[in-house]
Design a protein around this motif. Structure first.
Motif, PDB file in Angstrom:
ATOM      1  N   ILE A   1       0.835  -1.210   0.000  1.00  0.00           N
ATOM      2  CA  ILE A   1       0.000   0.000   0.000  1.00  0.00           C
ATOM      3  C   ILE A   1       0.865   1.254   0.000  1.00  0.00           C
ATOM      4  CG2 ILE A   1      -1.688   1.309   1.353  1.00  0.00           C
ATOM      5  CD1 ILE A   1      -2.873  -1.188   0.058  1.00  0.00           C
ATOM      6  N   ARG A   2       1.973   1.204   0.711  1.00  0.00           N
ATOM      7  CA  ARG A   2       2.812   2.401   0.812  1.00  0.00           C
ATOM      8  C   ARG A   2       3.390   2.813  -0.538  1.00  0.00           C
ATOM      9  NH1 ARG A   2       6.868  -1.043   3.518  1.00  0.00           N
ATOM     10  NH2 ARG A   2       6.055  -0.396   5.520  1.00  0.00           N
ATOM     11  N   LYS A   3       3.384   1.879  -1.493  1.00  0.00           N
ATOM     12  CA  LYS A   3       3.940   2.204  -2.804  1.00  0.00           C
ATOM     13  C   LYS A   3       2.878   2.713  -3.776  1.00  0.00           C
ATOM     14  CE  LYS A   3       7.984  -0.726  -2.645  1.00  0.00           C
ATOM     15  NZ  LYS A   3       8.725  -1.829  -3.263  1.00  0.00           N
ATOM     16  N   LEU A   4       1.608   2.670  -3.361  1.00  0.00           N
ATOM     17  CA  LEU A   4       0.533   3.113  -4.247  1.00  0.00           C
ATOM     18  C   LEU A   4       0.321   4.617  -4.105  1.00  0.00           C
ATOM     19  CD1 LEU A   4      -2.138   0.297  -3.658  1.00  0.00           C
ATOM     20  CD2 LEU A   4      -0.293   0.372  -5.331  1.00  0.00           C
ATOM     21  N   SER A   5      -0.230   5.226  -5.157  1.00  0.00           N
ATOM     22  CA  SER A   5      -0.594   6.637  -5.051  1.00  0.00           C
ATOM     23  C   SER A   5      -1.797   6.755  -4.113  1.00  0.00           C
ATOM     24  CB  SER A   5      -0.955   7.190  -6.424  1.00  0.00           C
ATOM     25  OG  SER A   5      -2.179   6.618  -6.852  1.00  0.00           O
ATOM     26  N   LYS A   6      -2.053   7.989  -3.673  1.00  0.00           N
ATOM     27  CA  LYS A   6      -3.165   8.197  -2.743  1.00  0.00           C
ATOM     28  C   LYS A   6      -4.492   7.751  -3.357  1.00  0.00           C
ATOM     29  CE  LYS A   6      -5.362  11.825  -0.051  1.00  0.00           C
ATOM     30  NZ  LYS A   6      -5.539  13.275   0.073  1.00  0.00           N
ATOM     31  N   GLY A   7      -4.674   8.100  -4.638  1.00  0.00           N
ATOM     32  CA  GLY A   7      -5.917   7.724  -5.308  1.00  0.00           C
ATOM     33  C   GLY A   7      -6.061   6.219  -5.431  1.00  0.00           C
ATOM     34  N   MET A   8      -4.946   5.529  -5.753  1.00  0.00           N
ATOM     35  CA  MET A   8      -4.997   4.073  -5.883  1.00  0.00           C
ATOM     36  C   MET A   8      -5.293   3.427  -4.532  1.00  0.00           C
ATOM     37  SD  MET A   8      -1.728   3.687  -8.398  1.00  0.00           S
ATOM     38  CE  MET A   8      -1.590   1.927  -8.582  1.00  0.00           C
ATOM     39  N   ALA A   9      -4.651   3.942  -3.496  1.00  0.00           N
ATOM     40  CA  ALA A   9      -4.892   3.385  -2.157  1.00  0.00           C
ATOM     41  C   ALA A   9      -6.350   3.575  -1.756  1.00  0.00           C
ATOM     42  CB  ALA A   9      -3.963   4.051  -1.140  1.00  0.00           C
TER      43      ALA A   9
ATOM     44  N   PHE B   1     -15.938  10.962  -2.364  1.00  0.00           N
ATOM     45  CA  PHE B   1     -15.354  11.597  -3.548  1.00  0.00           C
ATOM     46  C   PHE B   1     -14.168  12.494  -3.215  1.00  0.00           C
ATOM     47  CE2 PHE B   1     -19.761  10.682  -4.554  1.00  0.00           C
ATOM     48  CZ  PHE B   1     -19.615   9.956  -5.716  1.00  0.00           C
ATOM     49  N   SER B   2     -13.984  12.797  -1.946  1.00  0.00           N
ATOM     50  CA  SER B   2     -12.915  13.738  -1.616  1.00  0.00           C
ATOM     51  C   SER B   2     -11.563  13.068  -1.870  1.00  0.00           C
ATOM     52  CB  SER B   2     -13.021  14.203  -0.163  1.00  0.00           C
ATOM     53  OG  SER B   2     -12.738  13.151   0.700  1.00  0.00           O
ATOM     54  N   GLY B   3     -10.693  13.828  -2.479  1.00  0.00           N
ATOM     55  CA  GLY B   3      -9.351  13.322  -2.761  1.00  0.00           C
ATOM     56  C   GLY B   3      -9.238  12.559  -4.066  1.00  0.00           C
ATOM     57  N   LEU B   4     -10.347  12.367  -4.781  1.00  0.00           N
ATOM     58  CA  LEU B   4     -10.283  11.620  -6.046  1.00  0.00           C
ATOM     59  C   LEU B   4     -10.225  12.585  -7.228  1.00  0.00           C
ATOM     60  CD1 LEU B   4     -12.913   8.747  -5.591  1.00  0.00           C
ATOM     61  CD2 LEU B   4     -10.432   8.593  -5.406  1.00  0.00           C
ATOM     62  N   ASP B   5      -9.476  12.205  -8.245  1.00  0.00           N
ATOM     63  CA  ASP B   5      -9.454  13.021  -9.454  1.00  0.00           C
ATOM     64  C   ASP B   5     -10.758  12.773 -10.232  1.00  0.00           C
ATOM     65  OD1 ASP B   5      -9.233  10.686 -11.043  1.00  0.00           O
ATOM     66  OD2 ASP B   5      -7.070  10.666 -10.714  1.00  0.00           O
ATOM     67  N   PRO B   6     -11.053  13.621 -11.235  1.00  0.00           N
ATOM     68  CA  PRO B   6     -12.334  13.488 -11.939  1.00  0.00           C
ATOM     69  C   PRO B   6     -12.570  12.103 -12.542  1.00  0.00           C
ATOM     70  CG  PRO B   6     -11.324  15.583 -12.457  1.00  0.00           C
ATOM     71  CD  PRO B   6     -10.327  14.830 -11.642  1.00  0.00           C
ATOM     72  N   VAL B   7     -11.504  11.477 -13.048  1.00  0.00           N
ATOM     73  CA  VAL B   7     -11.670  10.153 -13.649  1.00  0.00           C
ATOM     74  C   VAL B   7     -12.119   9.153 -12.587  1.00  0.00           C
ATOM     75  CG1 VAL B   7     -10.467   8.250 -14.777  1.00  0.00           C
ATOM     76  CG2 VAL B   7      -9.971  10.608 -15.439  1.00  0.00           C
ATOM     77  N   ASN B   8     -11.454   9.190 -11.446  1.00  0.00           N
ATOM     78  CA  ASN B   8     -11.814   8.246 -10.382  1.00  0.00           C
ATOM     79  C   ASN B   8     -13.158   8.595  -9.741  1.00  0.00           C
ATOM     80  OD1 ASN B   8      -9.829   6.191 -10.288  1.00  0.00           O
ATOM     81  ND2 ASN B   8      -8.353   7.719  -9.557  1.00  0.00           N
ATOM     82  N   GLN B   9     -13.505   9.886  -9.747  1.00  0.00           N
ATOM     83  CA  GLN B   9     -14.836  10.265  -9.249  1.00  0.00           C
ATOM     84  C   GLN B   9     -15.921   9.632 -10.115  1.00  0.00           C
ATOM     85  OE1 GLN B   9     -15.498  14.409  -8.479  1.00  0.00           O
ATOM     86  NE2 GLN B   9     -13.597  14.649  -7.322  1.00  0.00           N
ATOM     87  N   GLU B  10     -15.698   9.680 -11.420  1.00  0.00           N
ATOM     88  CA  GLU B  10     -16.679   9.094 -12.325  1.00  0.00           C
ATOM     89  C   GLU B  10     -16.729   7.578 -12.151  1.00  0.00           C
ATOM     90  OE1 GLU B  10     -16.233  10.490 -16.365  1.00  0.00           O
ATOM     91  OE2 GLU B  10     -17.427   8.810 -17.096  1.00  0.00           O
ATOM     92  N   ARG B  11     -15.545   6.986 -11.956  1.00  0.00           N
ATOM     93  CA  ARG B  11     -15.472   5.538 -11.744  1.00  0.00           C
ATOM     94  C   ARG B  11     -16.236   5.160 -10.470  1.00  0.00           C
ATOM     95  NH1 ARG B  11      -9.497   3.464 -11.715  1.00  0.00           N
ATOM     96  NH2 ARG B  11      -9.718   3.415 -13.969  1.00  0.00           N
ATOM     97  N   LEU B  12     -16.080   5.992  -9.442  1.00  0.00           N
ATOM     98  CA  LEU B  12     -16.774   5.721  -8.175  1.00  0.00           C
ATOM     99  C   LEU B  12     -18.284   5.864  -8.348  1.00  0.00           C
ATOM    100  CD1 LEU B  12     -16.894   5.192  -5.169  1.00  0.00           C
ATOM    101  CD2 LEU B  12     -16.309   7.574  -4.747  1.00  0.00           C
TER     102      LEU B  12
END
Lengths: 409, 305
Positions: free
Chosen positions: B132-140, B162-173
């Motif tokens: 986990i420590r090697k993943l980006s914040k969004g990936m984690a 949704f907080s902390g997610l970029d638009p792509v990941n927000q849409e994915r969520l």
């Protein structure tokens, strides 16, 4: 409804507890730091051995330089030397009195204590029937030895140096445990559990800090009752402790095969009152409860700490508590049946130590069942209280203060 | 489940010291719905969710979770993504998801298998065995989200997902939330971003100052405000304001005003008679954001931004 959803509350909490225990065990054992922890006793004993050798050399060096001086004619001195040869054999080598030096010239005996060529512990000036003996501070034992030598020398001289007694000495193996052996076994039991818990149970104190710092506690608290979180962490670290004990137990048992036979014979004297088999079982059971009791308290207290500095500050009171329990239980082992023994056996934190000593001193077994139940009850109480304090003090909100800050802040 | 309610709360109260952080909140979350808890920062949303989940106990009031009075009794059927994300940094992504599934009643083997499948589906298959420590914040964050749904829970509680997610990941969520609802799960989430709530929520509650200010559908919230007319004149002139309703205000090249109670026809007649003509005309429903501002007050709404 699926199988997992029909689980009883108990089974679910047991499963959750073991899941947490498994995670903590793996997270602790499968790290390079664990090897350092596992071999810490080796490192400690290596330093201890080096230090011990140095101290022994220093002690040997100084004892080699120590002498007792006889200021008397050669003929009288010969009688004393003869008596010394006879009596010296009764001392262990490392506890033997200093060797004797004879000064036949007429000298002031006190001045011998100031000699520079060696350290003089005591000086005896004749005649042997009324000797004058002088000794330097802390060497009273040597002075008494010299007085005994004078007496023995005169007696042997009076009987023409003939031995009045002709002994037959035979070594016999004794099967019945001695009172001294039981007490020694009791002390070993108390010390053994103390030593192991001192090494191992203090580790529990900082385990909740990981969850707090990583914010995992929120996930755990939503999924698992906090009591299960606490118990799971305690069991996980107990698993680490058992691994540690198993490893070193195996190592020590192998080393034991190479120890001198005399040591084995001395160990055979340490026969506990309940018998060796029961004693081993009870020792393991009391080590378990001692670990869980102290661990539950340390976990509960440590969970309130919010920084590593606070956790480090807790190490001193933790050690003090452990030493206190050891002292109480040692007193109990030395005075079986006394009020202090009863108090130590009843007080939850000292109970496992004291009851292990009890197993060495007293043969009844039923009491141990009651004691183990009593101790497990207190483990449950400590875990419940720790979890509730954590819920009320830490989980309420980020701004909530730990118990001690609310009490003293 | 008792009736068709996944979550019920009645008069929930929580005090921190002298402050009533949650002050008598009622909630009824229908089973199978996407339910939003909206409110400005410090409104009491997170505290309400934590009480519902049994992380903290309410000082007063009652709640049920999937029909159980004790939230922990329903824990195997609940997934939770807390506001403060938390994972063990030394754990691998697959193990982290399997661990969360094991806490919720799946065996480790099944958890690992599902974790691998879910990571693959989420485009994180390459990171399954990364720590986990090697993943980006969004990936984690995505790993934690997968961990909260890996056991196919009946109720998913997401605190500010949704907080902390970029638009792509927000849409994915958003897609994941809808997919979970379509699977039959109930989703309860808190947010202060109105766009997500407007797109996703079947029902919502607005909390401010520890109290529930509104409960209903998005449309019902929007209906709290009258419809707005946006009018663009063909021949604007200095006297145009006299032909418009009193609340009309300039808006770009045109004017904006509340749809009159009797309809727009009379107003249009005045404008045409006065020679201003019509270049553009639209009648708009206010958005959820406007409704939110109306419900919680402008200052609180500003704090929520």
């Amino acid at each position: 409804m699926s199988r997992l959803r029909s689980q009883t509350r108990f089974r679910r909490q047991l499963r959750q507890t073991l899941t947490i225990a498994r995670r903590d065990f793996i997270a602790t054992v499968f790290t390079p730091i664990f090897l350092l922890f596992l071999f810490a006793p080796l490192i400690m004993s290596s330093f201890g051995a080096i230090g011990g050798l140095g101290a022994a050399n220093a002690a040997d060096g100084s004892s080699d330089k120590q002498r007792m001086v006889l200021v008397m004619p050669v003929a009288e001195a010969r009688l004393v030397r003869s008596a010394d040869e006879q009596l010296r054999t009764t001392f262990p080598r490392d506890a033997a009195p200093p060797t004797i030096v004879v000064v036949s010239d007429a000298v002031e005996p006190r001045s011998q204590l100031e000699r520079r060529d060696f350290d003089v512990s005591a000086v005896m000036q004749g005649p042997l029937d009324r000797p004058e003996i002088f000794y330097a501070a802390s060497n009273r034992r040597d002075a008494r030895y010299l007085s005994t030598l004078a007496d023995v020398a005169l007696r042997r001289h009076a009987t023409g140096d003939a031995r009045l007694s002709t002994p037959t000495i035979e070594r016999v193996r004794v099967s019945a445990p001695s009172l001294g052996g039981r007490k020694t076994a009791a002390f070993f039991a108390v010390f053994g559990i103390f030593f192991l818990t001192l090494f191992l149970s203090g580790q529990v104190v900082g385990t909740m800090a990981e969850e707090r710092n990583n914010k995992v506690i929120e996930v755990l608290a939503a999924a698992v009752p906090l009591e299960s979180v606490f118990l799971g962490k305690l069991l996980g670290m107990f698993g680490v402790a058992v691994l540690f004990v198993a490893f070193w137990g195996t190592v020590i048992s192998q080393i034991g095969q190479f120890l001198p036979a005399d040591l084995g014979a001395q160990a055979a004297q340490l026969v506990p009152a309940v018998g060796l088999g029961w004693f081993v079982l009870l020792f393991a059971a009391y080590f378990t409860t001692a670990y869980l009791l102290l661990g539950a308290v340390f976990l509960g207290v440590g969970a309130q700490a919010s920084t590593m500095r606070e956790i480090q500050m807790l190490s001193l009171p933790i050690t003090v508590v452990q030493v206190g329990m050891f002292a109480l239980a040692s007193a109990a082992a030395s005075h079986p049946g006394s009020w202090i023994a009863t108090a130590a056996e009843l007080f939850p934190l000292s109970s496992p130590f004291a009851m292990a000593g009890h197993a060495a001193n007293r043969p009844e077994l039923w009491l141990h069942l009651a004691a183990l139940a009593w101790q497990i009850l207190w483990v449950a109480i400590f875990i419940t209280v720790g979890a509730r304090l954590f819920r009320r003090g830490v989980l309420q909100s980020a701004s909530s203060k730990p118990v001690w800050r609310r009490l003293f802040g | 489940m008792a009736g068709d309610w996944a979550v019920t709360a009645e008069g929930l109260v929580k005090r921190f010291g002298e402050r009533r952080v949650v002050d008598g909140v009622d909630l009824m979350v229908p089973a199978g719905a996407i339910y939003g808890v909206l409110g400005p920062n410090g409104a009491g949303k997170t505290t309400t969710l934590r009480m519902l989940l049994g992380i903290i106990e309410p000082d007063d009031g009652h709640r049920t979770l999937l029909g159980r009075a004790q939230p922990q009794d329903a824990s195997d059927e609940v997934g939770y993504l807390p506001e403060e994300r938390g994972l063990y940094p030394a754990m691998k992504a697959r193990e982290a998801i399997a661990f969360m599934s094991a806490l919720r009643g799946l065996d480790w083997r099944t958890g690992r298998t599902r974790a691998g499948e879910m990571l693959e589906a989420a485009g994180l298959g390459h990171a399954a065995d990364e720590k986990i420590r090697k993943l980006s914040k969004g990936m984690a964050q995505l790993v934690q989200l997968l961990g909260s749904v890996v056991h196919l829970p009946a109720l998913i509680v997401l605190d500010e997902p949704f907080s902390g997610l970029d638009p792509v990941n927000q849409e994915r969520l958003e897609r994941l939330i809808v997919a979970e609802r379509d699977r039959g799960a109930t989703i309860l989430f808190s947010t202060h971003i109105m766009a997500h709530a407007q797109r996703l929520c079947d029902r919502l509650a607005v909390i401010a100052g520890g109290k529930r200010r509104f409960e209903g559908t998005v449309e019902e919230a929007r209906a709290l405000l009258p419809q707005q007319v946006h009018y663009v004149p063909h021949h604007p002139g200095p006297d145009i304001a006299r032909a418009l309703p009193a609340d009309a205000r300039p808006d770009g090249e045109g004017w904006r005003f509340t749809l009159p109670a009797g309809g727009i026809e009379q107003t249009l007649k005045h404008l045409i008679d006065a020679g201003h003509g019509i270049s553009g005309l639209s009648i708009e429903r206010p958005g959820l954001h406007e409704a939110f501002v109306r419900i919680v007050g402008a200052d609180a709404a500003e704090a929520a931004r």
